[in-house]
Write an enzyme that holds these catalytic residues in place. Structure first.
Site, PDB file in Angstrom:
ATOM      1  N   HIS A 159      -2.373   7.368   7.180  1.00  0.00           N
ATOM      2  CA  HIS A 159      -1.453   8.534   6.201  1.00  0.00           C
ATOM      3  C   HIS A 159      -2.140   9.267   6.094  1.00  0.00           C
ATOM      4  O   HIS A 159      -1.312  10.518   6.403  1.00  0.00           O
ATOM      5  CB  HIS A 159      -0.937   7.804   6.016  1.00  0.00           C
ATOM      6  N   CYS A 203       5.498  -0.591   7.090  1.00  0.00           N
ATOM      7  CA  CYS A 203       5.804   0.962   7.189  1.00  0.00           C
ATOM      8  C   CYS A 203       6.976   0.941   6.178  1.00  0.00           C
ATOM      9  O   CYS A 203       7.336   1.376   6.789  1.00  0.00           O
ATOM     10  CB  CYS A 203       4.688   1.911   7.958  1.00  0.00           C
ATOM     11  N   LEU A 204       6.778   1.610   4.646  1.00  0.00           N
ATOM     12  CA  LEU A 204       7.154   1.636   4.251  1.00  0.00           C
ATOM     13  C   LEU A 204       8.426   3.249   4.638  1.00  0.00           C
ATOM     14  O   LEU A 204       9.198   3.420   4.185  1.00  0.00           O
ATOM     15  CB  LEU A 204       7.223   2.181   2.877  1.00  0.00           C
ATOM     16  N   GLN A 218       3.066   9.881   1.745  1.00  0.00           N
ATOM     17  CA  GLN A 218       3.778   9.185   2.272  1.00  0.00           C
ATOM     18  C   GLN A 218       5.050   9.906   0.972  1.00  0.00           C
ATOM     19  O   GLN A 218       6.089   9.765   1.323  1.00  0.00           O
ATOM     20  CB  GLN A 218       3.910   7.608   2.183  1.00  0.00           C
ATOM     21  N   GLY A 261       1.128  -1.298  -0.161  1.00  0.00           N
ATOM     22  CA  GLY A 261      -0.276   0.113   0.707  1.00  0.00           C
ATOM     23  C   GLY A 261       1.160   1.314  -0.116  1.00  0.00           C
ATOM     24  O   GLY A 261       2.398   1.421   0.153  1.00  0.00           O
ATOM     25  N   HIS A 295      -4.901   1.479   7.150  1.00  0.00           N
ATOM     26  CA  HIS A 295      -2.921   2.024   7.747  1.00  0.00           C
ATOM     27  C   HIS A 295      -3.168   3.574   6.942  1.00  0.00           C
ATOM     28  O   HIS A 295      -2.127   4.407   6.760  1.00  0.00           O
ATOM     29  CB  HIS A 295      -2.320   1.092   7.549  1.00  0.00           C
ATOM     30  N   GLU A 296      -3.449   3.055   5.962  1.00  0.00           N
ATOM     31  CA  GLU A 296      -3.279   4.779   4.435  1.00  0.00           C
ATOM     32  C   GLU A 296      -4.186   5.467   4.598  1.00  0.00           C
ATOM     33  O   GLU A 296      -3.813   6.218   4.901  1.00  0.00           O
ATOM     34  CB  GLU A 296      -3.797   3.380   2.766  1.00  0.00           C
TER      35      GLU A 296
HETATM   36  O1  GNR Z   1       4.097  -2.486   2.223  1.00  0.00           O
HETATM   37  C1  GNR Z   1       3.306  -2.296   3.837  1.00  0.00           C
HETATM   38  N1  GNR Z   1       3.108  -3.724   4.037  1.00  0.00           N
HETATM   39  C2  GNR Z   1       2.179  -3.284   5.618  1.00  0.00           C
HETATM   40  C3  GNR Z   1       2.041  -4.925   6.394  1.00  0.00           C
HETATM   41  C4  GNR Z   1       1.132  -4.497   7.327  1.00  0.00           C
HETATM   42  C5  GNR Z   1      -0.408  -3.895   7.527  1.00  0.00           C
HETATM   43  C6  GNR Z   1      -0.197  -2.219   6.722  1.00  0.00           C
HETATM   44  C7  GNR Z   1       1.747  -2.468   5.517  1.00  0.00           C
HETATM   45  S1  GNR Z   1       1.559  -0.971   4.561  1.00  0.00           S
HETATM   46  C8  GNR Z   1       3.019  -1.001   4.139  1.00  0.00           C
HETATM   47  C9  GNR Z   1       3.274  -0.282   3.299  1.00  0.00           C
HETATM   48  C10 GNR Z   1       2.678   1.042   4.297  1.00  0.00           C
HETATM   49  O2  GNR Z   1       3.701   2.120   4.660  1.00  0.00           O
HETATM   50  N2  GNR Z   1       1.643   1.706   3.011  1.00  0.00           N
HETATM   51  O3  GNR Z   1       1.572   3.089   3.648  1.00  0.00           O
HETATM   52 NI    NI Z   2       2.470   3.237   5.578  1.00  0.00          NI
END
Ligand code: GNR
Ligand code: NI
Length: 172
Positions: free
Chosen positions: A140, A94-95, A51, A46, A136-137
């Protein structure tokens, strides 16, 4: 297409609240394509515009595990409502917080309303990993990170270690 730079915690730009997209035009589609290239290149599932330092309510997801069979999802101006509030625990990464994985609890099932890449309204029920990822997104886009759900101590440790890494990179 081009790769975009992914901001890393504790960059204050990750705390900005994204603004609604008022027109799904060619420029937004270009941004979406660049975000997919960036996300796949970083092996993420995601990516939120926040980001990559774009303050627009736009996120992309691809949780397909087969690299040969991608399932790119686009959500513009997403709105979420909880269908099943029962806490679902999942280990998140999270990236923007590279190298750290922690369990977070979120509602089990949600309904997402958004616009797709064509600007058409879509609705999707999500549970499991997809529900985790969408929440999660959207966090952000509101300036929130998964580390905000952790204890102050855990968050502070992650912050210090990442700051140290960033300093080492900057002086390398
Ligand atoms: O790559 C991602 N893996 C992930 C694993 C578990 C819960 C959420 C994520 S999102 C993350 C990519 C990211 O940072 N998205 O904002
Ligand atoms: Ni993230």
């Amino acid at each position: 297409m081009s790769l975009l730079e992914i901001l890393e915690f504790p960059d204050p730009r990750l705390r900005k609240k994204a603004l609604p997209v008022n027109k799904v035009d060619a420029a937004i589609k270009q941004t979406i394509d660049n975000m997919f290239e960036t996300m796949y290149s970083a092996s993420g599932i995601g990516l939120a515009a926040t980001q990559v330092n774009i303050q627009k309510r736009l996120l992309i997801i691809d949780i397909a595990d087969e690299e040969e069979d991608p399932n790119p999802l686009v959500f513009i101006n997403p709105e979420i409502t909880v269908i099943d509030p029962e806490p679902y625990r999942h280990e998140e990464g999270c990236l923007s917080v590279p190298g750290y994985y922690e369990f977070v609890e979120r509602p089990t099932k949600v309904l997402v309303k958004a616009l797709n890449r064509e600007g058409d309204p879509i609705e999707m029920e999500a549970e499991g990993l997809l529900a985790v990822c969408i929440q999660h997104e959207i966090d952000h886009l509101n300036g929130k990170l998964f580390v905000d759900y952790l204890s102050v101590l855990k968050r502070q440790r992650i912050k210090s270690k990442l700051e140290k890494e960033h300093k080492q990179k900057a002086s390398a």
